[in-house]
Design an enzyme around this catalytic site. Sequence first.
Site, PDB file in Angstrom:
ATOM      1  N   HIS A  86      -9.633  11.212   3.546  1.00  0.00           N
ATOM      2  CA  HIS A  86      -9.507  10.565   2.290  1.00  0.00           C
ATOM      3  C   HIS A  86     -10.196  11.373   1.272  1.00  0.00           C
ATOM      4  O   HIS A  86     -11.291  11.816   1.458  1.00  0.00           O
ATOM      5  CB  HIS A  86     -10.285   9.281   2.547  1.00  0.00           C
ATOM      6  CG  HIS A  86     -10.275   8.170   1.487  1.00  0.00           C
ATOM      7  ND1 HIS A  86     -10.764   8.467   0.283  1.00  0.00           N
ATOM      8  CD2 HIS A  86      -9.487   7.018   1.666  1.00  0.00           C
ATOM      9  CE1 HIS A  86     -10.348   7.245  -0.513  1.00  0.00           C
ATOM     10  NE2 HIS A  86      -9.573   6.608   0.299  1.00  0.00           N
ATOM     11  N   ARG A 121      -0.665   9.314   9.479  1.00  0.00           N
ATOM     12  CA  ARG A 121      -0.620   7.969   9.703  1.00  0.00           C
ATOM     13  C   ARG A 121      -0.511   7.242   8.345  1.00  0.00           C
ATOM     14  O   ARG A 121      -0.975   7.565   7.259  1.00  0.00           O
ATOM     15  CB  ARG A 121      -1.927   7.295  10.351  1.00  0.00           C
ATOM     16  CG  ARG A 121      -2.386   6.012  10.393  1.00  0.00           C
ATOM     17  CD  ARG A 121      -3.760   5.390  10.437  1.00  0.00           C
ATOM     18  NE  ARG A 121      -4.718   5.670   9.224  1.00  0.00           N
ATOM     19  CZ  ARG A 121      -5.103   4.829   8.560  1.00  0.00           C
ATOM     20  NH1 ARG A 121      -5.225   3.666   9.048  1.00  0.00           N
ATOM     21  NH2 ARG A 121      -5.748   5.291   7.688  1.00  0.00           N
ATOM     22  N   HIS A 131     -11.262  10.714   8.065  1.00  0.00           N
ATOM     23  CA  HIS A 131     -10.798   9.081   8.092  1.00  0.00           C
ATOM     24  C   HIS A 131     -10.149   8.670   9.216  1.00  0.00           C
ATOM     25  O   HIS A 131     -10.605   7.269   9.652  1.00  0.00           O
ATOM     26  CB  HIS A 131      -9.962   8.714   6.774  1.00  0.00           C
ATOM     27  CG  HIS A 131      -9.767   7.449   6.513  1.00  0.00           C
ATOM     28  ND1 HIS A 131     -10.758   6.739   5.990  1.00  0.00           N
ATOM     29  CD2 HIS A 131      -8.646   6.644   6.153  1.00  0.00           C
ATOM     30  CE1 HIS A 131     -10.554   5.485   5.568  1.00  0.00           C
ATOM     31  NE2 HIS A 131      -9.289   5.316   5.786  1.00  0.00           N
ATOM     32  N   GLU A 157       0.742  -1.181   0.256  1.00  0.00           N
ATOM     33  CA  GLU A 157       0.029  -0.112  -0.073  1.00  0.00           C
ATOM     34  C   GLU A 157       0.810   1.393   0.080  1.00  0.00           C
ATOM     35  O   GLU A 157       2.061   1.195   0.303  1.00  0.00           O
ATOM     36  CB  GLU A 157      -0.787   0.113   1.357  1.00  0.00           C
ATOM     37  CG  GLU A 157      -2.185  -0.919   0.971  1.00  0.00           C
ATOM     38  CD  GLU A 157      -2.944  -1.194   2.177  1.00  0.00           C
ATOM     39  OE1 GLU A 157      -2.873  -0.371   3.320  1.00  0.00           O
ATOM     40  OE2 GLU A 157      -4.331  -1.359   2.095  1.00  0.00           O
ATOM     41  N   ARG A 161      -2.597  11.352  -1.260  1.00  0.00           N
ATOM     42  CA  ARG A 161      -3.642  11.588  -0.636  1.00  0.00           C
ATOM     43  C   ARG A 161      -3.923  13.167   0.027  1.00  0.00           C
ATOM     44  O   ARG A 161      -5.028  13.814  -0.139  1.00  0.00           O
ATOM     45  CB  ARG A 161      -3.849  10.883   0.431  1.00  0.00           C
ATOM     46  CG  ARG A 161      -4.938   9.494   0.275  1.00  0.00           C
ATOM     47  CD  ARG A 161      -5.000   8.826   1.728  1.00  0.00           C
ATOM     48  NE  ARG A 161      -5.297   7.437   1.357  1.00  0.00           N
ATOM     49  CZ  ARG A 161      -5.818   6.616   2.385  1.00  0.00           C
ATOM     50  NH1 ARG A 161      -5.577   7.083   3.649  1.00  0.00           N
ATOM     51  NH2 ARG A 161      -5.879   5.430   2.037  1.00  0.00           N
TER      52      ARG A 161
HETATM   53  C1  LIG Z   1     -13.404   2.863   5.811  1.00  0.00           C
HETATM   54  C2  LIG Z   1     -12.142   2.405   6.687  1.00  0.00           C
HETATM   55  C3  LIG Z   1     -11.289   1.729   6.230  1.00  0.00           C
HETATM   56  C4  LIG Z   1     -10.000   1.448   6.936  1.00  0.00           C
HETATM   57  N1  LIG Z   1      -9.109   0.778   6.520  1.00  0.00           N
HETATM   58  C5  LIG Z   1      -8.003   0.417   7.333  1.00  0.00           C
HETATM   59  C6  LIG Z   1      -7.270  -0.945   6.795  1.00  0.00           C
HETATM   60  O1  LIG Z   1      -7.206  -1.324   5.626  1.00  0.00           O
HETATM   61  N2  LIG Z   1      -6.055  -0.971   7.649  1.00  0.00           N
HETATM   62  C7  LIG Z   1      -5.884  -0.157   9.031  1.00  0.00           C
HETATM   63  O2  LIG Z   1      -5.214  -0.647   9.570  1.00  0.00           O
HETATM   64  N3  LIG Z   1      -6.728   0.666   9.278  1.00  0.00           N
HETATM   65  C8  LIG Z   1      -7.876   0.883   8.434  1.00  0.00           C
HETATM   66  N4  LIG Z   1      -8.756   1.681   8.916  1.00  0.00           N
HETATM   67  C9  LIG Z   1      -8.748   2.202  10.287  1.00  0.00           C
HETATM   68  C10 LIG Z   1      -9.045   1.046  11.618  1.00  0.00           C
HETATM   69  O3  LIG Z   1     -10.142   0.728  10.995  1.00  0.00           O
HETATM   70  C11 LIG Z   1      -9.362   1.921  12.992  1.00  0.00           C
HETATM   71  O4  LIG Z   1      -8.111   2.883  13.121  1.00  0.00           O
HETATM   72  C12 LIG Z   1      -9.421   0.876  13.936  1.00  0.00           C
HETATM   73  O5  LIG Z   1     -10.367  -0.071  13.338  1.00  0.00           O
HETATM   74  C13 LIG Z   1      -9.671   1.262  15.246  1.00  0.00           C
HETATM   75  O6  LIG Z   1     -10.161   0.314  16.065  1.00  0.00           O
HETATM   76  P1  LIG Z   1     -10.412   0.578  17.678  1.00  0.00           P
HETATM   77  O7  LIG Z   1     -10.794  -0.725  17.980  1.00  0.00           O
HETATM   78  O8  LIG Z   1      -9.711   1.373  18.276  1.00  0.00           O
HETATM   79  O9  LIG Z   1     -11.993   1.226  17.343  1.00  0.00           O
HETATM   80  P2  LIG Z   1     -13.231   0.822  16.501  1.00  0.00           P
HETATM   81  O10 LIG Z   1     -13.106  -0.340  15.641  1.00  0.00           O
HETATM   82  O11 LIG Z   1     -13.735   2.204  16.067  1.00  0.00           O
HETATM   83  O12 LIG Z   1     -14.163   0.564  17.793  1.00  0.00           O
HETATM   84  C14 LIG Z   1     -14.550   1.482  18.816  1.00  0.00           C
HETATM   85  C15 LIG Z   1     -15.559   0.689  19.727  1.00  0.00           C
HETATM   86  O13 LIG Z   1     -15.965   1.664  20.768  1.00  0.00           O
HETATM   87  C16 LIG Z   1     -17.260   1.649  20.782  1.00  0.00           C
HETATM   88  N5  LIG Z   1     -17.668   2.879  21.814  1.00  0.00           N
HETATM   89  C17 LIG Z   1     -17.269   4.222  21.225  1.00  0.00           C
HETATM   90  N6  LIG Z   1     -17.788   5.071  22.157  1.00  0.00           N
HETATM   91  C18 LIG Z   1     -18.616   4.518  23.234  1.00  0.00           C
HETATM   92  C19 LIG Z   1     -18.890   4.435  24.384  1.00  0.00           C
HETATM   93  N7  LIG Z   1     -19.088   5.890  24.978  1.00  0.00           N
HETATM   94  N8  LIG Z   1     -19.422   3.694  25.408  1.00  0.00           N
HETATM   95  C20 LIG Z   1     -19.410   2.346  24.971  1.00  0.00           C
HETATM   96  N9  LIG Z   1     -18.687   1.845  23.820  1.00  0.00           N
HETATM   97  C21 LIG Z   1     -18.311   2.855  23.070  1.00  0.00           C
HETATM   98  C22 LIG Z   1     -17.900   1.660  19.668  1.00  0.00           C
HETATM   99  O14 LIG Z   1     -19.303   1.142  19.709  1.00  0.00           O
HETATM  100  C23 LIG Z   1     -16.982   0.376  19.167  1.00  0.00           C
HETATM  101  O15 LIG Z   1     -17.347  -0.655  19.575  1.00  0.00           O
HETATM  102  C24 LIG Z   1     -10.056   2.222   8.399  1.00  0.00           C
HETATM  103  C25 LIG Z   1     -11.049   2.709   8.949  1.00  0.00           C
HETATM  104  C26 LIG Z   1     -12.328   2.943   8.006  1.00  0.00           C
HETATM  105  C27 LIG Z   1     -13.284   3.765   8.491  1.00  0.00           C
END
Ligand SMILES: Cc1cc2nc3c(=O)[nH]c(=O)nc-3n(C[C@H](O)[C@H](O)[C@H](O)COP(=O)(O)OP(=O)(O)OC[C@H]3O[C@@H](n4cnc5c(N)ncnc54)[C@H](O)[C@@H]3O)c2cc1C
Length: 546
Positions: A241, A383, A348, A119, A287
């Site tokens: 993005h 990032r 993003h 990538e 980007r």
């Molecule tokens: C379309 C898209 C494509 C992407 N592609 C990639 C990729 O290919 N590779 C990569 O490395 N990254 C990618 N990213 C970024 C990556 O997906 C995220 O940075 C990562 O998944 C974040 O994970 P996390 O566990 O921190 O949070 P999330 O997966 O966002 O989970 C957050 C959780 O917290 C919960 N939550 C939030 N606030 C509260 C609250 N007050 N009380 C209770 N629960 C709460 C939510 O309900 C959710 O369950 C992408 C992002 C997007 C949007």
Amino acid sequence: MSISNQHDVLVIGSGAAGLSLALRLAANGPVAIVSKGLVNEGCTYYAQGGISAVLAEEDSFQSHIDDTMNAGAGLCDAESVRFTIEHGPENIHWLEQLGVPFTKESGPDGTRTLHLTREGGHSCRRVVHAADATGVALSNTLVNHVRQHASIDVYENHIAVDLITGAKQGLKHNRCVGAYILNKNTGHVKRFLAKTVVLATGGASKVYLYTTNPDCSTGDGIAMAWRAGCRVGNMEFNQFHPTCLYHPEAKSFLISEAVRGEGGKLLLPGGEPFMHRFDERAELAPRDIVARAIDHEMKRLGAECVYLDISHRSGAFIKSHFPTIYKRCLEYGFDITRNPIPVVPAAHYTCGGVLTDMHGHTDIEGLYAIGETAFTRLHGANRMASNSLLECLVFAESASNDILKTIGSARLEKAVAPWDESRVTDSDEEVVVTHNWDELRRFMWDYVGIVRSNKRLERAMRRVRMLQHEIHEYYSNFRISGDLIELRNLAQVSELIIHSAMARKESRGLHFSIDYPEVLSNKSATDTILVPDTTGKPAEKIEVVK
Ligand SMILES: Cc1cc2nc3c(=O)[nH]c(=O)nc-3n(C[C@H](O)[C@H](O)[C@H](O)COP(=O)(O)OP(=O)(O)OC[C@H]3O[C@@H](n4cnc5c(N)ncnc54)[C@H](O)[C@@H]3O)c2cc1C
């Protein structure tokens, strides 16, 4: 099953970070996962590309480190980068053992190995993936394991309102002892008590009008930690993005960069190409440059969107190279083999967050932050693709190791006041919440988006202060709802973003100001660390440490 609402560890958030941490801890005691929606609703589920890790023979840790530091534009912390990257391979193997169905290929001797893709920014093939839906595969596997674990209790549709700390409960010792959680099904707020609390609530891209993120990315963890007294860092670095489908019903649909790679042209509403005026690589510029150019033209013309045209390629080529994009656009009435696609840039990724060390410790004892909500100093000012899921996994592992060392001697604090609803009534005007929610996201987009200026930031600060005042009044008088909690957090995080953007007197990485277009030398590059005031001083007094 543990006694209701009392656990060794309370994990707030069920993305890659929260789920993997819970799985690593569950053998040692009861763990609660609360998630404000369904358990798999979060950015993790929508991740497309994959997870970066050094696995190819021709690759090296040093090469991945160099690429990450280059992308971070002088602000990555070398120790954090090395730590994350060196722990990558073991985390991928852990996921393989759990059964994540990563895409594989056959080697010359017939053995099946992980297929690695490449990538932007990576100088080697090092992205592990499950076709083009890595997040679905990852999330489903982790959720299945979590569901089967007897010592993990999952609370869906439960939203954390605020952290409970010793200081706020009048206890001698200031540590985090739990959180107040609203059950969205019943409307009741309960105490969840735990020896250790982990914030894994994802990012804050929902502060912007257009975002690729699902609705839950409202920065709740960052706002809760800040209110509880934790420092936050580098909130001015928001990744956009360049091309998201512009349609009122097409929330968060990305138009892949590959469309530009295959000759897609960006056009103004009048049909005129413009990218060549911004960069000699035109549509193939990086980007952030493409996103800035689109933003500039939209603001100059007052346009709602620009257009991405691939219709000069044959219908057969478009349908075979971009089947998903073709199908989704057609559902919204755009035949991309004949017409250009309306697009806007979209928020993003949140590079900043709650300040932590290498084990996810925050400034408050007993409180950890991991995943997109944390600021581990890995990403610097920008990032690199696929480093964020890696960060979720590596810091979930290191935080869980640290928690396991202390959990035996930690105490469950039970002298905690219940949630006080005695002075509030049911809201009579929900419209205040929806109106303020829309207004906030609109001015953050217009004034604190891709291109910033002193004047725009000042305007945004005035507006956010006014909204915060209204939200506070509403919050004090009416029974809380999920929407109100999120709005309060969005306003808090917006204020932190504006403060951080005002504090940076240069343009670096993802932060661009027309008043300070120069980049300072890397030697004088510093993080923007905001220090909360827990003595009740007004918000204007937020301390910025450079
Ligand atoms: C379309 C898209 C494509 C992407 N592609 C990639 C990729 O290919 N590779 C990569 O490395 N990254 C990618 N990213 C970024 C990556 O997906 C995220 O940075 C990562 O998944 C974040 O994970 P996390 O566990 O921190 O949070 P999330 O997966 O966002 O989970 C957050 C959780 O917290 C919960 N939550 C939030 N606030 C509260 C609250 N007050 N009380 C209770 N629960 C709460 C939510 O309900 C959710 O369950 C992408 C992002 C997007 C949007």
